[in-house]
Design a protein around this motif. Structure first.
Motif, mmCIF file in Angstrom:
data_model
loop_
_atom_site.group_PDB
_atom_site.id
_atom_site.type_symbol
_atom_site.label_atom_id
_atom_site.label_comp_id
_atom_site.label_asym_id
_atom_site.label_seq_id
_atom_site.Cartn_x
_atom_site.Cartn_y
_atom_site.Cartn_z
ATOM 1 N N ARG A 133 -30.659 61.971 -22.065
ATOM 2 C CA ARG A 133 -29.934 60.760 -21.683
ATOM 3 C C ARG A 133 -29.587 59.935 -22.913
ATOM 4 N N ARG A 134 -28.383 59.378 -22.934
ATOM 5 C CA ARG A 134 -28.004 58.494 -24.033
ATOM 6 C C ARG A 134 -27.091 57.396 -23.500
ATOM 7 N N SER A 135 -27.052 56.304 -24.199
ATOM 8 C CA SER A 135 -26.151 55.215 -23.849
ATOM 9 C C SER A 135 -24.754 55.560 -24.344
ATOM 10 N N VAL A 136 -23.771 55.447 -23.465
ATOM 11 C CA VAL A 136 -22.383 55.767 -23.802
ATOM 12 C C VAL A 136 -21.589 54.478 -23.936
ATOM 13 N N ARG A 137 -20.898 54.319 -25.050
ATOM 14 C CA ARG A 137 -20.097 53.112 -25.290
ATOM 15 C C ARG A 137 -18.630 53.445 -25.603
ATOM 16 N N GLU A 138 -18.256 54.679 -25.354
ATOM 17 C CA GLU A 138 -16.869 55.089 -25.540
ATOM 18 C C GLU A 138 -16.417 55.823 -24.283
ATOM 19 N N GLY B 76 -18.880 40.182 -26.328
ATOM 20 C CA GLY B 76 -17.728 40.955 -26.756
ATOM 21 C C GLY B 76 -17.919 42.454 -26.698
ATOM 22 N N GLN B 77 -18.705 42.924 -25.737
ATOM 23 C CA GLN B 77 -18.933 44.367 -25.590
ATOM 24 C C GLN B 77 -17.745 44.991 -24.857
ATOM 25 N N GLN B 78 -16.766 45.422 -25.622
ATOM 26 C CA GLN B 78 -15.499 45.889 -25.074
ATOM 27 C C GLN B 78 -15.647 47.110 -24.181
ATOM 28 N N HIS B 79 -16.681 47.907 -24.416
ATOM 29 C CA HIS B 79 -16.864 49.116 -23.612
ATOM 30 C C HIS B 79 -17.107 48.797 -22.142
ATOM 31 N N ILE B 80 -17.524 47.562 -21.835
ATOM 32 C CA ILE B 80 -17.695 47.155 -20.441
ATOM 33 C C ILE B 80 -16.348 47.201 -19.724
ATOM 34 N N ALA C 268 -25.428 58.872 -11.813
ATOM 35 C CA ALA C 268 -24.117 58.849 -12.461
ATOM 36 C C ALA C 268 -23.996 59.945 -13.508
ATOM 37 N N ILE C 269 -25.020 60.110 -14.310
ATOM 38 C CA ILE C 269 -24.998 61.126 -15.365
ATOM 39 C C ILE C 269 -24.953 62.523 -14.759
ATOM 40 N N ALA C 270 -25.681 62.721 -13.642
ATOM 41 C CA ALA C 270 -25.672 64.021 -12.969
ATOM 42 C C ALA C 270 -24.284 64.408 -12.488
ATOM 43 N N LEU C 271 -23.445 63.407 -12.210
ATOM 44 C CA LEU C 271 -22.079 63.652 -11.753
ATOM 45 C C LEU C 271 -21.070 63.679 -12.903
ATOM 46 N N GLY C 272 -21.582 63.592 -14.134
ATOM 47 C CA GLY C 272 -20.718 63.732 -15.298
ATOM 48 C C GLY C 272 -20.226 62.436 -15.913
ATOM 49 N N TYR C 273 -20.762 61.303 -15.466
ATOM 50 C CA TYR C 273 -20.316 60.013 -15.995
ATOM 51 C C TYR C 273 -21.242 59.532 -17.113
ATOM 52 N N GLY C 274 -20.752 58.568 -17.879
ATOM 53 C CA GLY C 274 -21.543 57.942 -18.925
ATOM 54 C C GLY C 274 -21.932 56.540 -18.500
ATOM 55 N N GLY D 23 -18.629 55.116 -16.364
ATOM 56 C CA GLY D 23 -17.275 55.538 -16.670
ATOM 57 C C GLY D 23 -17.231 56.975 -17.139
ATOM 58 N N VAL D 24 -16.026 57.469 -17.312
ATOM 59 C CA VAL D 24 -15.831 58.824 -17.828
ATOM 60 C C VAL D 24 -16.013 58.781 -19.342
ATOM 61 N N PRO D 25 -17.018 59.477 -19.865
ATOM 62 C CA PRO D 25 -17.319 59.359 -21.299
ATOM 63 C C PRO D 25 -16.312 60.072 -22.185
ATOM 64 N N ALA D 26 -15.993 59.460 -23.313
ATOM 65 C CA ALA D 26 -15.213 60.126 -24.347
ATOM 66 C C ALA D 26 -16.160 61.022 -25.140
ATOM 67 N N GLU D 27 -15.655 62.126 -25.614
ATOM 68 C CA GLU D 27 -16.506 63.056 -26.349
ATOM 69 C C GLU D 27 -16.908 62.471 -27.702
ATOM 70 N N ARG D 28 -18.196 62.402 -27.935
ATOM 71 C CA ARG D 28 -18.689 61.986 -29.251
ATOM 72 C C ARG D 28 -20.038 62.655 -29.487
ATOM 73 N N PRO D 29 -20.024 63.871 -29.999
ATOM 74 C CA PRO D 29 -21.274 64.603 -30.200
ATOM 75 C C PRO D 29 -22.184 63.912 -31.208
ATOM 76 N N LEU D 30 -23.469 63.950 -30.923
ATOM 77 C CA LEU D 30 -24.471 63.387 -31.820
ATOM 78 C C LEU D 30 -25.281 64.513 -32.444
#
Length: 252
Positions: A11-16, A66-70, A124-130, A163-170
């Motif tokens: 699990r990770r926090s998604v901001r994009e 100012g957390q724009q990802h919201i 939400a994550i199980a369904l593919g969302y961030g 939301g639908v996460p943008a790809e950003r591999p860590l």
């Protein structure tokens, strides 16, 4: 590895986010799953408020520093501590409910909210969302209370983007303190905790370098940033909503 365990451990926090809308069927599944989370005495001392209106999302983002990802996530879910339900239930049979005017009641509400947001995000994550947990809604609770038209005995504790996460591999999941300084056998070990902090301080700095975010705060810096001074006016705002952190009724 079991798929549920794999999901929880990664699990990770998604901001994009891509800005795509969540499917309505998926949202209802997520909300229902969150409702099925454990809660104290089946009192159901939490409620969810879903916001998808773009203007409201922009206002929430502003309140949260100012957390724009919201706004970009497209869906925001408030988890509110809700004793309005239980107070009505008690009063409807001629009894009282001192939950919102007791220290234990407030703790119960906060604990239940934490359990609910975890269930919500897991679904939400199980369904593919961030998702990202947002505690900064408490930076201006009065404005949130006004926006959501919250009655007495209801308080906004925490929220989550979906939301639908943008790809950003860590390179790897965000580090935690070593397990041996987090989980103890039989008794707490304060010295191990200190050792864990020192190890984690270096580890989190290395992780930030690996992932191109060296400008962001280290563990120690974040702790000081948040807790060196009072973060908000929660006590006053709770009291305005009818909550009181006490262990006995006022004598009359």
């Amino acid at each position: 590895m079991n798929e549920v365990i794999r999901q929880l451990q990664n699990r990770r926090s998604v901001r994009e986010f891509t800005g795509e809308d969540i499917k309505e069927e998926d949202l209802q599944t997520i909300l229902y799953t969150a409702q099925r989370a454990a809660n104290s005495v089946n009192g159901q001392q939490t409620s969810l408020i879903v916001v998808r209106d773009k203007e409201k999302l922009a206002k929430i983002a502003e309140i949260c520093g100012g957390q724009q990802h919201i706004t970009e996530a497209g869906t925001f879910v408030f988890v509110v501590m809700d004793f309005h339900r239980g107070v009505y239930a008690a009063e409807s049979v001629g009894k009282r409910n001192i939950g919102p005017t007791s220290a234990d009641g407030i703790l119960v509400g906060a604990i239940d909210a934490g359990i609910v947001v975890n269930a919500l995000q897991t679904a939400a994550i199980a369904l593919g969302y961030g998702t990202t947990v947002i505690g900064a809604i408490r930076k201006n609770s009065r404005e949130i209370i006004k926006m959501l038209e919250l009655p007495k005995y209801v308080f906004p504790l925490i929220g989550s983007t979906i939301g639908v996460p943008a790809e950003r591999p860590l390179t790897r999941v965000k580090p935690r303190v070593p397990l041996g300084t987090f989980a103890f056998e039989g008794k707490y070990d304060a010295e191990k905790v200190k050792e864990g902090v020192e190890f984690h301080e270096k580890d989190i700095q290395e992780w930030r370098e690996e992932n191109g975010t060296p400008q962001l705060p280290s563990y120690k810096e974040m702790i000081v940033r948040v807790y060196e001074n009072f973060y908000n006016e929660s006590k006053k705002e709770l009291e305005e909503q009818g909550f009181k952190f006490t262990d006995k009724l006022d004598e009359k």
